[in-house]
Write a protein that holds these residues in place. Structure first.
Motif, PDB file in Angstrom:
ATOM      1  N   VAL A 119       0.103  -5.773   9.995  1.00  0.00           N
ATOM      2  CA  VAL A 119       0.881  -4.502   9.198  1.00  0.00           C
ATOM      3  C   VAL A 119       2.231  -5.036   9.026  1.00  0.00           C
ATOM      4  O   VAL A 119       2.751  -5.580  10.053  1.00  0.00           O
ATOM      5  CB  VAL A 119       0.586  -3.294   9.706  1.00  0.00           C
ATOM      6  CG1 VAL A 119       1.550  -2.333   9.229  1.00  0.00           C
ATOM      7  CG2 VAL A 119      -0.794  -2.801   9.723  1.00  0.00           C
ATOM      8  N   ILE A 120       3.105  -5.033   7.800  1.00  0.00           N
ATOM      9  CA  ILE A 120       4.425  -5.078   7.959  1.00  0.00           C
ATOM     10  C   ILE A 120       4.994  -3.752   7.482  1.00  0.00           C
ATOM     11  O   ILE A 120       4.404  -3.085   6.636  1.00  0.00           O
ATOM     12  CB  ILE A 120       4.745  -6.104   7.078  1.00  0.00           C
ATOM     13  CG1 ILE A 120       4.149  -6.231   5.564  1.00  0.00           C
ATOM     14  CG2 ILE A 120       4.379  -7.681   7.623  1.00  0.00           C
ATOM     15  CD1 ILE A 120       4.991  -6.981   4.476  1.00  0.00           C
ATOM     16  N   GLY A 121       6.217  -3.546   8.132  1.00  0.00           N
ATOM     17  CA  GLY A 121       6.786  -2.362   7.679  1.00  0.00           C
ATOM     18  C   GLY A 121       7.221  -1.574   8.665  1.00  0.00           C
ATOM     19  O   GLY A 121       7.118  -2.081   9.938  1.00  0.00           O
ATOM     20  N   ASP A 122       7.828  -0.299   8.387  1.00  0.00           N
ATOM     21  CA  ASP A 122       8.217   0.570   9.515  1.00  0.00           C
ATOM     22  C   ASP A 122       7.174   1.369  10.262  1.00  0.00           C
ATOM     23  O   ASP A 122       6.899   2.317   9.824  1.00  0.00           O
ATOM     24  CB  ASP A 122       9.318   1.616   8.849  1.00  0.00           C
ATOM     25  CG  ASP A 122      10.367   2.409  10.051  1.00  0.00           C
ATOM     26  OD1 ASP A 122       9.782   1.967  11.394  1.00  0.00           O
ATOM     27  OD2 ASP A 122      11.062   3.058   9.702  1.00  0.00           O
ATOM     28  N   PHE A 123       6.375   0.683  11.210  1.00  0.00           N
ATOM     29  CA  PHE A 123       5.192   1.055  11.844  1.00  0.00           C
ATOM     30  C   PHE A 123       5.496   2.324  12.366  1.00  0.00           C
ATOM     31  O   PHE A 123       4.596   3.358  12.394  1.00  0.00           O
ATOM     32  CB  PHE A 123       4.673   0.052  12.809  1.00  0.00           C
ATOM     33  CG  PHE A 123       3.509   0.106  13.313  1.00  0.00           C
ATOM     34  CD1 PHE A 123       2.438  -0.151  12.212  1.00  0.00           C
ATOM     35  CD2 PHE A 123       3.077   0.674  14.450  1.00  0.00           C
ATOM     36  CE1 PHE A 123       0.932   0.009  12.633  1.00  0.00           C
ATOM     37  CE2 PHE A 123       1.742   0.481  14.655  1.00  0.00           C
ATOM     38  CZ  PHE A 123       0.636   0.354  13.761  1.00  0.00           C
ATOM     39  N   ALA A 124       6.639   2.567  12.935  1.00  0.00           N
ATOM     40  CA  ALA A 124       6.937   3.804  13.748  1.00  0.00           C
ATOM     41  C   ALA A 124       7.068   5.187  12.919  1.00  0.00           C
ATOM     42  O   ALA A 124       7.216   6.264  13.339  1.00  0.00           O
ATOM     43  CB  ALA A 124       8.183   3.843  14.545  1.00  0.00           C
TER      44      ALA A 124
ATOM     45  N   LEU B 263       2.822  -1.281   4.853  1.00  0.00           N
ATOM     46  CA  LEU B 263       2.872   0.258   4.867  1.00  0.00           C
ATOM     47  C   LEU B 263       4.237   0.738   5.286  1.00  0.00           C
ATOM     48  O   LEU B 263       4.935   0.079   6.381  1.00  0.00           O
ATOM     49  CB  LEU B 263       2.033   0.269   5.965  1.00  0.00           C
ATOM     50  CG  LEU B 263       0.522   0.290   5.815  1.00  0.00           C
ATOM     51  CD1 LEU B 263      -0.385   0.653   7.151  1.00  0.00           C
ATOM     52  CD2 LEU B 263       0.253   1.123   4.628  1.00  0.00           C
ATOM     53  N   SER B 264       4.769   1.598   4.684  1.00  0.00           N
ATOM     54  CA  SER B 264       6.140   2.165   4.703  1.00  0.00           C
ATOM     55  C   SER B 264       7.361   0.887   4.925  1.00  0.00           C
ATOM     56  O   SER B 264       7.922   0.516   5.643  1.00  0.00           O
ATOM     57  CB  SER B 264       6.542   2.926   6.308  1.00  0.00           C
ATOM     58  OG  SER B 264       7.591   3.440   6.210  1.00  0.00           O
ATOM     59  N   TYR B 265       6.985   0.188   3.806  1.00  0.00           N
ATOM     60  CA  TYR B 265       7.842  -1.226   3.874  1.00  0.00           C
ATOM     61  C   TYR B 265       8.641  -0.786   2.708  1.00  0.00           C
ATOM     62  O   TYR B 265       8.174  -0.532   1.411  1.00  0.00           O
ATOM     63  CB  TYR B 265       6.592  -2.253   3.569  1.00  0.00           C
ATOM     64  CG  TYR B 265       7.463  -3.669   3.351  1.00  0.00           C
ATOM     65  CD1 TYR B 265       7.759  -4.497   4.165  1.00  0.00           C
ATOM     66  CD2 TYR B 265       7.778  -3.968   2.056  1.00  0.00           C
ATOM     67  CE1 TYR B 265       8.460  -5.680   3.869  1.00  0.00           C
ATOM     68  CE2 TYR B 265       8.318  -5.128   1.413  1.00  0.00           C
ATOM     69  CZ  TYR B 265       8.665  -5.806   2.578  1.00  0.00           C
ATOM     70  OH  TYR B 265       9.637  -6.889   2.230  1.00  0.00           O
ATOM     71  N   SER B 266       9.649  -1.542   2.829  1.00  0.00           N
ATOM     72  CA  SER B 266      10.799  -2.007   1.684  1.00  0.00           C
ATOM     73  C   SER B 266      11.337  -3.295   2.183  1.00  0.00           C
ATOM     74  O   SER B 266      11.795  -3.483   3.270  1.00  0.00           O
ATOM     75  CB  SER B 266      11.476  -0.711   1.224  1.00  0.00           C
ATOM     76  OG  SER B 266      12.500  -0.713   2.346  1.00  0.00           O
TER      77      SER B 266
ATOM     78  N   ALA C 134       0.669  -1.263  -0.116  1.00  0.00           N
ATOM     79  CA  ALA C 134      -0.009   0.084   0.037  1.00  0.00           C
ATOM     80  C   ALA C 134       0.873   1.255  -0.173  1.00  0.00           C
ATOM     81  O   ALA C 134       0.554   2.352  -0.495  1.00  0.00           O
ATOM     82  CB  ALA C 134      -0.929  -0.094   1.291  1.00  0.00           C
ATOM     83  N   PHE C 135       2.037   1.123   0.456  1.00  0.00           N
ATOM     84  CA  PHE C 135       2.940   2.404   0.760  1.00  0.00           C
ATOM     85  C   PHE C 135       4.325   1.920   0.872  1.00  0.00           C
ATOM     86  O   PHE C 135       4.416   1.425   1.773  1.00  0.00           O
ATOM     87  CB  PHE C 135       2.436   3.265   1.658  1.00  0.00           C
ATOM     88  CG  PHE C 135       3.102   4.640   1.813  1.00  0.00           C
ATOM     89  CD1 PHE C 135       2.582   5.538   1.130  1.00  0.00           C
ATOM     90  CD2 PHE C 135       4.128   4.871   2.608  1.00  0.00           C
ATOM     91  CE1 PHE C 135       2.842   6.789   0.782  1.00  0.00           C
ATOM     92  CE2 PHE C 135       4.771   6.237   2.423  1.00  0.00           C
ATOM     93  CZ  PHE C 135       3.984   7.159   1.602  1.00  0.00           C
ATOM     94  N   SER C 136       5.212   2.309   0.100  1.00  0.00           N
ATOM     95  CA  SER C 136       6.720   1.956   0.228  1.00  0.00           C
ATOM     96  C   SER C 136       7.569   3.140   0.940  1.00  0.00           C
ATOM     97  O   SER C 136       7.045   4.099   1.116  1.00  0.00           O
ATOM     98  CB  SER C 136       7.213   1.541  -1.286  1.00  0.00           C
ATOM     99  OG  SER C 136       7.416   2.947  -1.824  1.00  0.00           O
TER     100      SER C 136
ATOM    101  N   MET D  26      -2.047   9.154   3.826  1.00  0.00           N
ATOM    102  CA  MET D  26      -2.101   8.728   5.145  1.00  0.00           C
ATOM    103  C   MET D  26      -3.420   9.083   5.642  1.00  0.00           C
ATOM    104  O   MET D  26      -4.179   8.378   6.504  1.00  0.00           O
ATOM    105  CB  MET D  26      -0.804   9.651   5.971  1.00  0.00           C
ATOM    106  CG  MET D  26       0.309   8.964   5.678  1.00  0.00           C
ATOM    107  SD  MET D  26       0.549   7.454   6.129  1.00  0.00           S
ATOM    108  CE  MET D  26       1.653   6.897   4.783  1.00  0.00           C
ATOM    109  N   GLU D  27      -4.129  10.098   5.170  1.00  0.00           N
ATOM    110  CA  GLU D  27      -5.491  10.371   5.492  1.00  0.00           C
ATOM    111  C   GLU D  27      -6.428   9.460   5.068  1.00  0.00           C
ATOM    112  O   GLU D  27      -7.578   8.919   5.616  1.00  0.00           O
ATOM    113  CB  GLU D  27      -6.019  11.816   5.089  1.00  0.00           C
ATOM    114  CG  GLU D  27      -5.494  13.028   6.199  1.00  0.00           C
ATOM    115  CD  GLU D  27      -5.649  14.400   5.138  1.00  0.00           C
ATOM    116  OE1 GLU D  27      -6.653  14.714   4.585  1.00  0.00           O
ATOM    117  OE2 GLU D  27      -4.697  15.302   5.604  1.00  0.00           O
ATOM    118  N   LEU D  28      -6.182   9.121   3.931  1.00  0.00           N
ATOM    119  CA  LEU D  28      -7.039   7.970   3.229  1.00  0.00           C
ATOM    120  C   LEU D  28      -6.956   6.578   3.907  1.00  0.00           C
ATOM    121  O   LEU D  28      -8.258   5.960   4.284  1.00  0.00           O
ATOM    122  CB  LEU D  28      -6.838   7.726   1.814  1.00  0.00           C
ATOM    123  CG  LEU D  28      -7.565   6.841   1.172  1.00  0.00           C
ATOM    124  CD1 LEU D  28      -9.157   7.039   1.022  1.00  0.00           C
ATOM    125  CD2 LEU D  28      -7.043   6.874  -0.650  1.00  0.00           C
ATOM    126  N   LEU D  29      -5.619   6.264   4.417  1.00  0.00           N
ATOM    127  CA  LEU D  29      -5.601   5.191   5.109  1.00  0.00           C
ATOM    128  C   LEU D  29      -6.474   5.024   6.510  1.00  0.00           C
ATOM    129  O   LEU D  29      -6.840   4.195   6.728  1.00  0.00           O
ATOM    130  CB  LEU D  29      -3.949   5.075   5.282  1.00  0.00           C
ATOM    131  CG  LEU D  29      -3.287   3.575   5.751  1.00  0.00           C
ATOM    132  CD1 LEU D  29      -3.740   2.652   4.378  1.00  0.00           C
ATOM    133  CD2 LEU D  29      -1.937   3.966   5.942  1.00  0.00           C
TER     134      LEU D  29
END
Ligand code: IPE
Ligand code: IPE
Ligand code: MG
Length: 246
Positions: free
Chosen positions: A103-108, A137-140, A63-65, A80-83
């Motif tokens: 959720v996977i990714g840099d949650f913080a 989300l905020s994943y790479s 959803a978001f890299s 982010m608002e849409l999320l």
């Protein structure tokens, strides 16, 4: 291709999707990119529903890299608002449909409000036994792999782990996907044939499916087409075709 050819006995357990093309879909209609992201949410809803109905066990959606943070601030803020708005709106429905959210990714790295909404939805769906919906989300993948290496190196340094004993399984246990099997099928929409830093380790033997359709037009029929295409593939895992024929 006609999707009535789907064999329910040979479904992939885990499908991962790079949901791409929202911006171009909107531009083609003379609209703002954000309009495409809103339409994309409708595809998410439909694909999650179909996947759950036919019995897919894990669905990972990119959803978001990490790289997407480099987009214009207005687009990042809108995403982010849409999320937040989508999760707030859909959490009850996901729960009712027995979906378990991860959720996977840099949650913080996510805005605090976004973290809070996501965490609530994760918590209320934690006991569900239906499809596992994994949002990247905020994943790479490079972020994930470097994190895994840091944890493993730390354990080796403190003597908790002998470098000689590091196996595929131990490595896998340090990834943010440690609780999930690797995807058998990876779909990317929008015509781009690249991985864009998604699940580099986990996709080692996945079947890749690229379609020119933009994400807002990727619905039930297109999803089932992708599965039908997957079912035509021969997965050899290094062996010869003769070895795997029954
Ligand atoms: C995918 O669509 C959604 C995200 C990356 C957040 P894009 O926004 O990348 O749309 P295109 O690829 O520019 O058309
Ligand atoms: C990949 O799409 C990330 C997501 C779908 C969230 P991008 O649109 O960001 O990928 P590139 O930059 O075109 O490779
Ligand atoms: Mg894109």
């Amino acid at each position: 291709m006609h999707n009535h050819s789907i064999d329910k006995e040979r479904l992939p357990k885990h499908i991962a999707i790079i949901m791409d093309g929202n911006g171009r879909w909107a531009k083609e209609r003379g609209q703002d990119r954000i309009f495409g992201h809103h339409e994309g949410v409708l595809s998410v809803r439909e694909v999650v529903n179909v996947a759950g109905e036919i019995g897919i066990e894990y669905l990972t959606l990119y959803a978001f890299s990490t790289e997407n943070w480099n987009r214009p601030k207005a687009e990042v803020d809108a995403l982010m608002e849409l999320l937040v708005a989508t999760i707030r709106k859909e959490a009850e429905e996901l729960n009712r449909k027995n979906v378990r959210l991860h959720v996977i990714g840099d949650f913080a790295a996510l805005p605090v409000l976004c973290q809070k909404e996501m965490q609530e939805a994760i918590d209320i769906t934690a006991a569900n036994t239906g499809i596992n919906l994994i949002l990247a989300l905020s994943y790479s993948a490079k972020w994930e792999l470097i994190n895994a290496v840091k944890q493993i190196a730390e354990k080796a340094k403190t003597g908790l782990l002998n470098p000689e004993d590091i196996t595929d399984e131990i490595f896998h246990n340090h990834l943010c996907t440690s609780a999930f099997p690797d995807p058998e099928l990876m779909i990317r929409t929008s015509g781009e044939s690249r991985i864009s830093n998604f699940l580099l380790y986990q996709l080692a033997y996945s079947e890749l499916y690229f379609t020119p359709i933009h994400w807002p037009d990727f619905r039930k029929e297109q999803f089932l087409d992708a599965i039908a295409d997957y079912q035509l593939r021969e997965r050899r895992f290094g062996k010869t075709s003769e070895q795997i024929q029954p």
